[in-house]
Design an enzyme around this catalytic site. Structure first.
Site, PDB file in Angstrom:
ATOM      1  N   ASP A 167      61.651  57.263  33.883  1.00 54.69           N
ATOM      2  CA  ASP A 167      60.209  58.189  32.734  1.00 54.69           C
ATOM      3  C   ASP A 167      59.099  58.403  34.502  1.00 54.69           C
ATOM      4  OD1 ASP A 167      57.776  58.630  31.170  1.00 54.69           O
ATOM      5  OD2 ASP A 167      58.408  57.274  30.042  1.00 54.69           O
ATOM      6  N   ASP A 196      55.129  64.098  24.448  1.00 59.64           N
ATOM      7  CA  ASP A 196      55.708  62.638  23.918  1.00 59.64           C
ATOM      8  C   ASP A 196      54.915  63.055  22.367  1.00 59.64           C
ATOM      9  OD1 ASP A 196      56.336  60.418  25.999  1.00 59.64           O
ATOM     10  OD2 ASP A 196      54.167  59.521  26.024  1.00 59.64           O
TER      11      ASP A 196
HETATM   12  C1  GLA Z   1      56.393  57.065  27.899  1.00 55.95           C
HETATM   13  C2  GLA Z   1      57.234  57.628  27.974  1.00 55.95           C
HETATM   14  C3  GLA Z   1      57.424  57.878  26.492  1.00 55.95           C
HETATM   15  C4  GLA Z   1      58.133  55.936  25.827  1.00 55.95           C
HETATM   16  C5  GLA Z   1      56.784  55.324  26.871  1.00 55.95           C
HETATM   17  C6  GLA Z   1      56.668  53.817  27.100  1.00 55.95           C
HETATM   18  O1  GLA Z   1      54.490  57.413  27.226  1.00 55.95           O
HETATM   19  O2  GLA Z   1      57.498  59.479  27.537  1.00 55.95           O
HETATM   20  O3  GLA Z   1      58.821  58.303  25.713  1.00 55.95           O
HETATM   21  O4  GLA Z   1      59.290  55.887  27.143  1.00 55.95           O
HETATM   22  O5  GLA Z   1      56.236  55.431  27.646  1.00 55.95           O
HETATM   23  O6  GLA Z   1      56.618  52.737  28.240  1.00 55.95           O
END
Ligand code: GLA
Length: 746
Positions: free
Chosen positions: A481, A551
């Site tokens: 990420d 997301d």
């Molecule tokens: C980001 C990612 C999510 C999740 C969060 C965790 O927002 O896009 O899918 O993994 O971080 O903190």
């Protein structure tokens, strides 16, 4: 021969199946003369006249062309060329004028190496076994400035695209400052044309935006240190009549994940110069005598028959010729990710109960997302401390992975390697590893800072600490990420005169860590993520075969995001999960089957609390997973046709067809129902017109009332009929309905 040249008359020609790109040397300069529909077979030298038709301002003394409006292959700043420059250099004496004259042209096989400043190759396309790539390298030089630039144009036979990059060498005895080094500069007569970009934000990535090309300069890009949510490193210029199957399209895509700038500078003659660059606004690279700087690849594609063709050209390249991972060519495991199921609120027992709920579903991989390390009970702490939180997981990751294994589940983990929390042991030990400007109050974002990937010690720490976790727990999947932009840029490892190199060096550092980890763990499936799809670009897809698309897991929004993403990127790289209802991002309530049908991409999974599902839903999962497995090869390896846009109405439709046309998967989604809406037909695409296809399966949502004549399992239909009169669309009895049909040629 895809590349031909007449050195005497100075004419150079690159042919892809549907397009020709010409360069012509005149007055000692190299010009790009034509890029578009495939030219005929006149004697090559005679194509020098292509340059005559190029509009020009009143000529300069001693020259019959003016740099103001001439299509120079590598236009430099400061020499009368006032449009977006491909090369901008500040010389040791503070002046900027440079004139790159044509020196030579050379043909070679394969892709040329594009080394970054760490000596690693920049992410790049490659030819597959049995494919042939050829490169035309133009060498241009400014003998007064002692500057050399190589413009490298590579094509893979059979593909409708050309990769372009530039390598600059400082042949002088003093350092120079490179403010811009583009990957490509291309000219198109753009009167009446439109420009398409993929713009968006968090939760709403890559929405196609189409606007008429206007005179003047338009720049899209990113100064955020990563490609970002706002603009994808892509643009297309299209004729006004361009649709999915009609009109002409020219695409520009950059194989890079950091800052970028794509300029469309349209002059008084309605000719656009498109400059594709990985250099953001504050880019400034000190190039020492003898040193070289390479720009990443821009992938230029021309489609004479609409946007669908343009997309399929990029899909084939980015699916088959980009990603170095062995997973690029193999089915991806069906996963369950705990993020939306538990967020930070979990312990060993809760996770095991989620694993237990997977029994009998066919789910193959359990992914533990954020929150397993340091003391990370919320997003205010511990990034960088990549050791297990024993309070939550007393037996460590090893015990959790063993519990997964007992349940026939592989085990995956979330990391955010490029970040550091101010509240972390790592920060307390190495405050200088965080990217902050000394004495300036650090600007936190999601309570975190960026870690300095330009430093060797940081990269070593990350590789070692992540490798230790992967080895220790037998991890078979990593979600990588990246959740905040770069701000307050400064590195203690770079002198004042090199701070302008930071964002490029940061990206090179990230790539170096990805390179080493993905090479050391070839059996680990790496998935990219950046607050959803904020770094969804070809640079990432080079290392990682899949990326978390957004997301926003709301199925309605996903149809739009997937549609937009598909303009450039194949479904094989899109990761999609079935999530809870009401949806956590939009609050929208939607049936389970529709949420599942919309998540049908190259990489499929679930992201919800399985223990909270009712028995009907839980027992439906096994069927959904089995259906995905029957279909995934077509989605992952098939060619893709967009049929009905969610941006134009209430319905979305598309079809995947295996390259040999033997199997196809048609997907139709309707959002809202309406009373007595009338009926309609939809023509499919991509099939073999002369062959009959049998319907292998038809899956429809609960609320769909089929029409007589809608293809049911077993029906036999000719490709020509499916693509001509098409199929009668079913009526709905409720909102959120869909139909999925799998065809096999008989
Ligand atoms: C980001 C990612 C999510 C999740 C969060 C965790 O927002 O896009 O899918 O993994 O971080 O903190």
């Amino acid at each position: 021969m895809p590349i031909t040249l007449d050195a005497e008359r100075g004419v150079y020609r690159l042919d892809t199946p549907d397009a020709s790109l010409f360069y012509v040397v005149r007055d000692g300069f190299l010009f790009q003369a034509w890029w578009g529909a495939r030219a005929g077979n006149r004697e090559l030298g005679s194509y020098a006249d292509l340059l005559d038709a190029v509009p020009r301002s009143p000529p300069m003394p001693g020259c019959d062309w003016s740099p103001d409006s001439s299509p120079l292959a590598l236009p430099c700043a400061g020499s009368g060329d006032v449009k977006a420059a491909a090369v901008r250099i500040v010389f040791a004496d503070g002046t900027v004028s440079a004139r790159l004259r044509f020196l030579s042209a050379e043909l070679s096989e394969g892709f040329p190496a594009l080394p970054d400043s760490l000596g690693n190759p920049l992410p790049s396309l490659r030819a597959r076994d049995g494919e042939k790539a050829s490169t035309l390298t133009f060498t241009l030089a400014d003998t007064f400035r002692k500057l050399k630039a190589e413009l490298r144009l590579t094509l893979i036979e059979g593909h409708n695209a050309i990769a372009s990059s530039v390598v600059l060498t400082n042949e002088g005895d003093e350092p120079i400052r490179v403010r811009n080094l583009a990957s490509a500069a291309i000219y198109l007569p753009s009167g009446g044309m439109d420009q398409i970009t993929l713009s968006g934000s968090w939760g709403r990535e890559r929405q196609p935006d189409r606007q008429p090309v206007r005179r003047g300069l338009r720049v899209i890009g990113s100064d955020r240190g990563f490609s970002g949510h706002a603009f994808n490193p892509f643009t297309a210029l299209v004729t006004a009549d361009a649709g999915e199957r009609s009109g002409k399209a020219w695409g520009f895509s950059l194989v890079w994940s950091g800052d970028f700038a794509i300029s469309v500078d349209t002059d008084q003659f309605d000719v656009s110069r498109i400059v594709v660059s990985s250099c953001g606004t504050d880019f400034s690279w000190r190039l020492e005598p003898g040193d070289r700087l390479a720009s990443p690849q821009a992938v230029l594609a021309h489609a004479p028959r609409g946007l669908g063709d343009l997309s399929r050209t990029y899909h084939r390249l980015y699916r088959d010729n980009l990603c170095v991972s062995a997973f690029a060519d193999s089915p991806r495991p069906v996963l369950i990710n705990n993020w939306e199921g538990t967020y930070f609120d979990f312990d060993h027992r809760r996770l095991v109960s989620l694993m237990d709920a997977c029994a009998g579903t066919g789910i193959e991989l359990f992914v533990l997302d954020d929150g397993w390390f340091g003391r990370r009970d919320n997003d205010r702490t511990s990034l960088g401390d990549w050791t297990c939180d024993r309070k939550k997981l007393p037996g460590g990751l090893e015990a959790l992975a063993a519990d997964a294994q007992k349940r026939d589940l592989r085990f995956g983990l979330w990391f955010e390697p490029e970040m550091i929390s101010p509240d972390s042991d790592l920060y307390r030990a190495h405050p200088d590893w965080a990217v902050t400007v000394p004495d300036l109050e650090p600007q936190e974002c999601r309570n975190q800072l960026v870690i300095d990937m330009t430093r060797e010690d940081v990269r070593r720490y990350l590789i070692d600490s992540i490798a230790r976790v992967l080895e220790g727990a037998g991890v078979s999947y990593v979600k990588w990420d990246f959740n905040r932009p770069l701000t307050d840029i400064f590195s203690a490892s770079l002198g004042a005169e090199r701070q302008g190199e930071f964002t490029r060096r940061f990206m090179e550092g990230t790539y170096a860590v990805m390179r080493e980890l993905t090479a050391r763990f070839p059996r680990v499936l790496f998935e990219g993520c950046a607050s959803g799809g904020g770094r969804y670009d070809p640079g990432m897809l080079y290392f990682m075969p899949q990326f978390w698309t957004s997301d926003d897991t709301d199925a309605r929004e996903r149809l739009r995001i997937q549609w937009g993403t598909s303009l450039v990127y194949p479904f094989s790289g899109m990761s999609a999960h079935v999530s809870a209802s009401p949806n956590h991002q939009t609050g929208r309530v939607m049936p389970f089957d529709f949420r599942c049908a919309a998540a049908l991409t190259g990489s499929f999974g679930y992201e919800l609390d399985l223990t909270a599902l009712d028995t009907g839903e839980l027992s439906a999962i096994a069927g959904q997973v089995a259906a995905w497995k029957r279909r995934e090869r077509i989605v992952r390896t098939g060619d893709f046709w967009r049929l009905k846009s969610p941006f134009e109405g209430n319905e979305t439709a598309w079809i995947f067809v295996l390259p040999d046309k033997s199997e196809a998967l048609f997907c139709f989604y309707r959002e809202m129902n309406a009373p007595n809406p009338g009926t309609g037909r939809l023509s499919l695409d991509g099939l073999d017109p002369d062959s009959p296809y049998r319907v292998e399966e038809t899956e429809t949502s609960v609320g769909l009332g089929l029409l007589a004549g809608f293809p049911a399992a077993g029906a036999l239909l000719y490709g020509a009929d499916l693509m001509g009169p098409g199929i009668a669309l079913p009526l709905s009895r409720s909102d959120w309905t869909f139909a999925i049909i799998r065809f096999r040629r008989v």
